[in-house]
Scaffold this motif. Structure first.
Motif, PDB file in Angstrom:
ATOM      1  N   PHE A  85       0.826  -1.207   0.000  1.00 52.12           N
ATOM      2  CA  PHE A  85       0.000   0.000   0.000  1.00 52.12           C
ATOM      3  C   PHE A  85       0.860   1.258   0.000  1.00 52.12           C
ATOM      4  CE2 PHE A  85      -3.773  -2.236   2.224  1.00 52.12           C
ATOM      5  CZ  PHE A  85      -4.275  -2.638   0.998  1.00 52.12           C
ATOM      6  N   LYS A  86       1.896   1.257   0.805  1.00 49.83           N
ATOM      7  CA  LYS A  86       2.756   2.442   0.912  1.00 49.83           C
ATOM      8  C   LYS A  86       3.409   2.780  -0.422  1.00 49.83           C
ATOM      9  CE  LYS A  86       3.808   1.871   5.803  1.00 49.83           C
ATOM     10  NZ  LYS A  86       4.828   1.509   6.783  1.00 49.83           N
ATOM     11  N   ARG A  87       3.734   1.768  -1.197  1.00 47.81           N
ATOM     12  CA  ARG A  87       4.376   2.021  -2.498  1.00 47.81           C
ATOM     13  C   ARG A  87       3.390   2.537  -3.531  1.00 47.81           C
ATOM     14  NH1 ARG A  87       6.369  -3.160  -1.683  1.00 47.81           N
ATOM     15  NH2 ARG A  87       5.078  -3.931  -3.387  1.00 47.81           N
ATOM     16  N   ARG A  88       2.121   2.199  -3.388  1.00 43.45           N
ATOM     17  CA  ARG A  88       1.162   2.469  -4.448  1.00 43.45           C
ATOM     18  C   ARG A  88       0.216   3.640  -4.201  1.00 43.45           C
ATOM     19  NH1 ARG A  88       2.384  -2.825  -4.287  1.00 43.45           N
ATOM     20  NH2 ARG A  88       2.688  -3.918  -6.252  1.00 43.45           N
ATOM     21  N   TRP A  89       0.053   4.027  -2.951  1.00 39.48           N
ATOM     22  CA  TRP A  89      -0.916   5.073  -2.672  1.00 39.48           C
ATOM     23  C   TRP A  89      -0.324   6.188  -1.827  1.00 39.48           C
ATOM     24  CZ3 TRP A  89      -3.136  -0.012  -2.475  1.00 39.48           C
ATOM     25  CH2 TRP A  89      -4.067  -0.239  -3.483  1.00 39.48           C
ATOM     26  N   THR A  90      -0.937   7.336  -1.951  1.00 39.43           N
ATOM     27  CA  THR A  90      -0.582   8.471  -1.118  1.00 39.43           C
ATOM     28  C   THR A  90      -1.212   8.248   0.256  1.00 39.43           C
ATOM     29  OG1 THR A  90      -0.648   9.903  -3.045  1.00 39.43           O
ATOM     30  CG2 THR A  90      -0.761  10.972  -0.900  1.00 39.43           C
ATOM     31  N   ARG A  91      -0.476   8.589   1.276  1.00 36.25           N
ATOM     32  CA  ARG A  91      -1.010   8.407   2.614  1.00 36.25           C
ATOM     33  C   ARG A  91      -0.761   9.662   3.449  1.00 36.25           C
ATOM     34  NH1 ARG A  91       3.508   5.930   1.574  1.00 36.25           N
ATOM     35  NH2 ARG A  91       5.167   6.066   3.086  1.00 36.25           N
ATOM     36  N   LYS A  92      -1.532   9.784   4.489  1.00 34.19           N
ATOM     37  CA  LYS A  92      -1.410  10.924   5.383  1.00 34.19           C
ATOM     38  C   LYS A  92      -1.349  10.400   6.803  1.00 34.19           C
ATOM     39  CE  LYS A  92      -3.866  14.982   7.008  1.00 34.19           C
ATOM     40  NZ  LYS A  92      -5.102  15.733   6.972  1.00 34.19           N
ATOM     41  N   ARG A  93      -0.353  10.824   7.542  1.00 37.59           N
ATOM     42  CA  ARG A  93      -0.227  10.409   8.942  1.00 37.59           C
ATOM     43  C   ARG A  93      -1.208  11.219   9.783  1.00 37.59           C
ATOM     44  NH1 ARG A  93       3.262  11.340  13.705  1.00 37.59           N
ATOM     45  NH2 ARG A  93       3.528   9.306  14.647  1.00 37.59           N
ATOM     46  N   VAL A  94      -1.955  10.530  10.599  1.00 33.91           N
ATOM     47  CA  VAL A  94      -2.915  11.172  11.483  1.00 33.91           C
ATOM     48  C   VAL A  94      -2.368  11.085  12.897  1.00 33.91           C
ATOM     49  CG1 VAL A  94      -5.272  11.122  12.374  1.00 33.91           C
ATOM     50  CG2 VAL A  94      -4.832  10.541   9.983  1.00 33.91           C
ATOM     51  N   VAL A  95      -2.191  12.225  13.523  1.00 36.02           N
ATOM     52  CA  VAL A  95      -1.660  12.292  14.879  1.00 36.02           C
ATOM     53  C   VAL A  95      -2.831  12.274  15.853  1.00 36.02           C
ATOM     54  CG1 VAL A  95      -0.280  13.673  16.478  1.00 36.02           C
ATOM     55  CG2 VAL A  95       0.330  13.590  14.062  1.00 36.02           C
ATOM     56  N   SER A  96      -2.654  11.546  16.940  1.00 35.71           N
ATOM     57  CA  SER A  96      -3.708  11.462  17.944  1.00 35.71           C
ATOM     58  C   SER A  96      -4.056  12.854  18.464  1.00 35.71           C
ATOM     59  CB  SER A  96      -3.223  10.571  19.090  1.00 35.71           C
ATOM     60  OG  SER A  96      -4.265  10.323  19.982  1.00 35.71           O
ATOM     61  N   ASN A  97      -5.345  13.124  18.606  1.00 37.69           N
ATOM     62  CA  ASN A  97      -5.810  14.432  19.035  1.00 37.69           C
ATOM     63  C   ASN A  97      -6.704  14.275  20.266  1.00 37.69           C
ATOM     64  OD1 ASN A  97      -6.929  16.942  19.379  1.00 37.69           O
ATOM     65  ND2 ASN A  97      -7.534  17.199  17.259  1.00 37.69           N
ATOM     66  N   TRP A  98      -6.218  14.731  21.400  1.00 34.46           N
ATOM     67  CA  TRP A  98      -6.974  14.604  22.647  1.00 34.46           C
ATOM     68  C   TRP A  98      -8.183  15.531  22.690  1.00 34.46           C
ATOM     69  CZ3 TRP A  98      -6.495  10.602  25.628  1.00 34.46           C
ATOM     70  CH2 TRP A  98      -5.292   9.901  25.646  1.00 34.46           C
ATOM     71  N   ASP A  99      -8.193  16.572  21.869  1.00 36.38           N
ATOM     72  CA  ASP A  99      -9.298  17.523  21.898  1.00 36.38           C
ATOM     73  C   ASP A  99     -10.639  16.866  21.575  1.00 36.38           C
ATOM     74  OD1 ASP A  99      -7.490  19.516  22.507  1.00 36.38           O
ATOM     75  OD2 ASP A  99      -7.289  20.192  20.422  1.00 36.38           O
ATOM     76  N   ASN A 100     -10.628  15.839  20.744  1.00 34.99           N
ATOM     77  CA  ASN A 100     -11.872  15.198  20.327  1.00 34.99           C
ATOM     78  C   ASN A 100     -12.242  13.982  21.180  1.00 34.99           C
ATOM     79  OD1 ASN A 100     -12.144  17.020  18.190  1.00 34.99           O
ATOM     80  ND2 ASN A 100     -10.787  15.800  16.919  1.00 34.99           N
ATOM     81  N   CYS A 101     -11.439  13.659  22.158  1.00 36.53           N
ATOM     82  CA  CYS A 101     -11.679  12.489  23.008  1.00 36.53           C
ATOM     83  C   CYS A 101     -12.473  12.926  24.234  1.00 36.53           C
ATOM     84  CB  CYS A 101     -10.359  11.837  23.412  1.00 36.53           C
ATOM     85  SG  CYS A 101     -10.572  10.358  24.413  1.00 36.53           S
ATOM     86  N   ASP A 102     -13.777  12.612  24.249  1.00 36.13           N
ATOM     87  CA  ASP A 102     -14.623  13.087  25.345  1.00 36.13           C
ATOM     88  C   ASP A 102     -14.448  12.297  26.641  1.00 36.13           C
ATOM     89  OD1 ASP A 102     -15.834  10.854  24.220  1.00 36.13           O
ATOM     90  OD2 ASP A 102     -17.871  11.622  24.441  1.00 36.13           O
ATOM     91  N   PHE A 103     -13.644  11.226  26.633  1.00 33.98           N
ATOM     92  CA  PHE A 103     -13.400  10.479  27.868  1.00 33.98           C
ATOM     93  C   PHE A 103     -11.939  10.549  28.302  1.00 33.98           C
ATOM     94  CE2 PHE A 103     -13.321   7.624  24.269  1.00 33.98           C
ATOM     95  CZ  PHE A 103     -12.192   6.851  24.445  1.00 33.98           C
ATOM     96  N   LYS A 104     -11.216  11.540  27.821  1.00 33.49           N
ATOM     97  CA  LYS A 104      -9.798  11.692  28.181  1.00 33.49           C
ATOM     98  C   LYS A 104      -9.593  11.942  29.673  1.00 33.49           C
ATOM     99  CE  LYS A 104      -9.751  16.601  27.091  1.00 33.49           C
ATOM    100  NZ  LYS A 104      -9.287  17.599  26.155  1.00 33.49           N
ATOM    101  N   ASP A 105     -10.572  12.541  30.342  1.00 33.62           N
ATOM    102  CA  ASP A 105     -10.456  12.848  31.771  1.00 33.62           C
ATOM    103  C   ASP A 105     -11.120  11.803  32.659  1.00 33.62           C
ATOM    104  OD1 ASP A 105      -9.034  15.214  31.304  1.00 33.62           O
ATOM    105  OD2 ASP A 105     -10.884  16.329  30.955  1.00 33.62           O
TER     106      ASP A 105
END
Length: 178
Positions: free
Chosen positions: A42-62
């Motif tokens: 897959f890495k050789r054939r397609w464009t990919r985007k790294r997604v970094v974990s985002n705590w802002d959208n995690c409603d159970f982080k606390d």
């Protein structure tokens, strides 16, 4: 082929054509060793985007991990910081880090106070998170995060026994809080 037939799509057997404007969106877990050859293809054939974990959208982080004074975000950030700090020449890869949604809400106490304690939630947390840390993150060096058997109270086996101890007793004074 079966799906196309069920949907009434007409086609010549063996000649299904994928249009040029078709876009496939998918996620890929780079830590899954079983699909490593597929990942490379897959890495050789397609464009990919790294997604970094985002705590802002995690409603159970606390929310608290049962029987601890740690929130899910605090626990994950602490493990991830250790991976950053102790990445001994790549021995523990960055893609082993815990993301905001590595767990689900059912593994944490729905409270911003460490007061609801559930041995079932703790068992789920151990079976999913702690086992991942032991089996995958510490695959080649168990002492990276865990003590060896017979040395101190916090071995992987002892951690796995905690929910059964709790379920059989109302006394949680022997449960490690740190």
């Amino acid at each position: 082929v079966v799906y196309f037939r069920e949907q009434g799509v007409t086609f010549d057997e063996g000649n299904i054509i994928i249009p040029r404007n078709l876009t496939l969106l998918a996620t890929m877990n780079t830590s899954d060793q079983n699909v490593f050859p597929l990942d490379n293809a897959f890495k050789r054939r397609w464009t990919r985007k790294r997604v970094v974990s985002n705590w802002d959208n995690c409603d159970f982080k606390d929310w608290y991990i049962p029987y601890t004074g740690w929130t899910w975000q605090y626990f994950a950030d602490s493990i991830n910081q250790k991976i950053n700090d102790d990445n001994d020449g790549g021995a523990v890869l960055e893609d082993k880090k815990l993301g905001a949604f590595f767990v689900n809400k059912g593994m944490s106490d729905e409270s911003k106070e460490p007061n609801e304690n559930s041995s079932d939630k703790l068992r789920l947390f151990i079976e999913n998170v702690i086992d991942y840390l032991y089996s995958d993150v510490c695959k080649f060096n168990k002492s990276y995060l865990f003590r060896d058997e017979g040395v101190g109270p916090v071995t992987f086996d002892k951690i796995c026994e905690i929910p059964e101890h709790i379920a059989g007793s109302n006394d949680d004074t022997n449960i490690p809080k740190d």
